[in-house]
Design an enzyme around this catalytic site. Structure first.
Site, PDB file in Angstrom:
ATOM      1  CG  ASN A 124      -1.750   1.229   1.343  1.00 38.94           C
ATOM      2  OD1 ASN A 124      -1.823   2.012   0.394  1.00 38.94           O
ATOM      3  ND2 ASN A 124      -2.396   1.422   2.476  1.00 38.94           N
ATOM      4  CD1 TRP A 125       3.971   1.066  -2.360  1.00 39.34           C
ATOM      5  CD2 TRP A 125       3.790   1.641  -4.514  1.00 39.34           C
ATOM      6  NE1 TRP A 125       4.748   0.190  -3.098  1.00 39.34           N
ATOM      7  CE2 TRP A 125       4.658   0.526  -4.419  1.00 39.34           C
ATOM      8  CE3 TRP A 125       3.536   2.175  -5.780  1.00 39.34           C
ATOM      9  CZ2 TRP A 125       5.258  -0.069  -5.530  1.00 39.34           C
ATOM     10  CZ3 TRP A 125       4.131   1.591  -6.884  1.00 39.34           C
ATOM     11  CH2 TRP A 125       4.992   0.489  -6.767  1.00 39.34           C
ATOM     12  CE  LYS A 126      -0.080   3.492   4.659  1.00 44.44           C
ATOM     13  NZ  LYS A 126      -0.298   3.696   6.070  1.00 44.44           N
ATOM     14  CG  HIS A 149      -6.224   1.799   4.858  1.00 46.67           C
ATOM     15  ND1 HIS A 149      -5.815   2.753   5.751  1.00 46.67           N
ATOM     16  CD2 HIS A 149      -5.166   0.959   4.700  1.00 46.67           C
ATOM     17  CE1 HIS A 149      -4.560   2.511   6.109  1.00 46.67           C
ATOM     18  NE2 HIS A 149      -4.143   1.419   5.485  1.00 46.67           N
ATOM     19  CD  GLU A 159      -3.375   5.534   6.547  1.00 48.01           C
ATOM     20  OE1 GLU A 159      -3.304   5.561   5.306  1.00 48.01           O
ATOM     21  OE2 GLU A 159      -2.433   5.107   7.263  1.00 48.01           O
ATOM     22  CD  GLU A 205      -3.829  -2.588   7.216  1.00 46.78           C
ATOM     23  OE1 GLU A 205      -2.732  -2.876   6.754  1.00 46.78           O
ATOM     24  OE2 GLU A 205      -4.407  -1.515   6.983  1.00 46.78           O
ATOM     25  N   GLY A 217       1.751   2.482  10.742  1.00 45.03           N
ATOM     26  CA  GLY A 217       2.666   3.603  10.588  1.00 45.03           C
ATOM     27  C   GLY A 217       3.256   4.100  11.886  1.00 45.03           C
ATOM     28  CB  SER A 250       4.648  -1.302  12.149  1.00 44.35           C
ATOM     29  OG  SER A 250       4.131   0.016  12.284  1.00 44.35           O
ATOM     30  N   GLY A 281       2.601  -1.026   4.439  1.00 42.40           N
ATOM     31  CA  GLY A 281       2.656   0.385   4.086  1.00 42.40           C
ATOM     32  C   GLY A 281       4.092   0.845   3.927  1.00 42.40           C
ATOM     33  N   GLY A 282       4.640   1.423   4.977  1.00 40.05           N
ATOM     34  CA  GLY A 282       5.963   2.062   4.923  1.00 40.05           C
ATOM     35  C   GLY A 282       7.052   1.208   4.284  1.00 40.05           C
TER      36      GLY A 282
HETATM   37  C1  PEP Z   1      -1.135   0.208   5.926  1.00 41.43           C
HETATM   38  O1  PEP Z   1      -1.257   1.400   5.674  1.00 41.43           O
HETATM   39  O2  PEP Z   1      -1.966  -0.576   5.451  1.00 41.43           O
HETATM   40  C2  PEP Z   1      -0.031  -0.215   6.765  1.00 41.43           C
HETATM   41  C3  PEP Z   1      -0.067  -1.408   7.272  1.00 41.43           C
HETATM   42  O3  PEP Z   1       0.979   0.697   6.976  1.00 41.43           O
HETATM   43  P1  PEP Z   1       2.374   0.443   7.766  1.00 41.43           P
HETATM   44  O4  PEP Z   1       2.939  -0.859   7.235  1.00 41.43           O
HETATM   45  O5  PEP Z   1       3.213   1.612   7.420  1.00 41.43           O
HETATM   46  O6  PEP Z   1       2.039   0.335   9.205  1.00 41.43           O
END
Ligand code: PEP
Length: 247
Positions: A9-11, A93, A95, A163, A169, A208, A229-230
């Protein structure tokens, strides 16, 4: 046997140049240990679909509209994503729930729109830190699951991602024990929902996930992969997580 799946997930990150370079590294590595999909922002989807054509890397979007088409300025319909060559779409998601006020009912409508367009939805569920501390985590994710899935016309290709909001994040990760406990619970709840084959559904963990914690998470019997994500913005880190998923 469920095959592992790792989704990036490159957001709201990236440029045409960085997408080209990141995809170039992923495609050169041609990961086969697990199924892999990348979810860039809307504006980079067509570039990603073209780059990944003929490869084992699938492309998904990070969101879609609840409506099939119409006067919804700024929205993107699931059918447009399918027409572009996307295979998957993330819905619900945290967010989106947090910053855009998305309710379970709206997430359900988006999920139905995705399935109607032939996209495989990745449904995200997860509790906040306050909800976990209040002992409400299982009830919250069960309500999110039921709210999004009950009454769905079809659940073809559905993947659920657990999640925990407190882990996204933040650098905090659920322990493998915490994640496994919740994944086992998700499977119990899913088994009660008509149209769901809970034993076969891939359940992803997200929050994370990094190269140094991925292997221990994937050892858990009900964790079938990750939504990342990150760490998905760094090719080497993402590929290392994919490798751990297929080990
Ligand atoms: C996400 O946004 O779906 C996610 C899991 O982000 P991160 O890995 O950065 O926690």
């Amino acid at each position: 046997m469920r095959r592992s799946l790792v989704v990036a997930n490159w957001k709201m990150h990236g440029s045409r140049a960085s997408v080209e370079s990141l995809l170039g590294e992923l495609l050169a590595a041609a990961p086969t240990a697990a199924d892999v999909a990348v979810c860039p922002s809307f504006v980079h989807l067509s570039q990603a679909v073209a780059a990944c054509a003929g490869s084992a890397i699938g492309v998904g979007a990070q969101d879609c509209s609840h409506a099939a088409s119409g006067a919804y300025t700024g929205e993107v319909a699931a059918a447009m994503l399918a027409d572009l060559g996307c295979e998957r779409v993330i819905v619900g998601h945290s967010e989106r729930r947090q910053y855009h006020g998305e309710s379970d009912a709206l997430v359900a409508a988006k999920l139905n729109a995705a399935v109607a367009a032939g996209l495989a939805p990745i449904l995200c569920v997860g509790e906040t830190r306050e909800q976990r501390e209040a002992g409400e985590a299982q009830a919250v994710v069960a309500a999110q699951l039921r709210g999004a899935l009950e009454g769905a016309a079809s659940l073809d290709g559905l993947v659920v991602a657990y999640e925990p909001v407190w882990a996204i994040g933040t650098g905090l990760t659920a322990t493998p024990g915490q994640a496994q406990e919740m994944h086992a619970w998700l499977r119990e709840v899913l088994a009660e929902i008509p149209g769901v084959d809970a034993g076969q559904m891939p359940l992803l963990y997200g929050g994370s996930v990094k190269p140094d914690n991925a292997a221990s998470l994937f050892e858990a019997p009900d964790i079938d992969g990750a939504l990342v994500g990150g760490a998905s913005l760094v090719a080497g880190e993402f590929l290392s997580i994919v490798g751990a998923a297929g080990a």
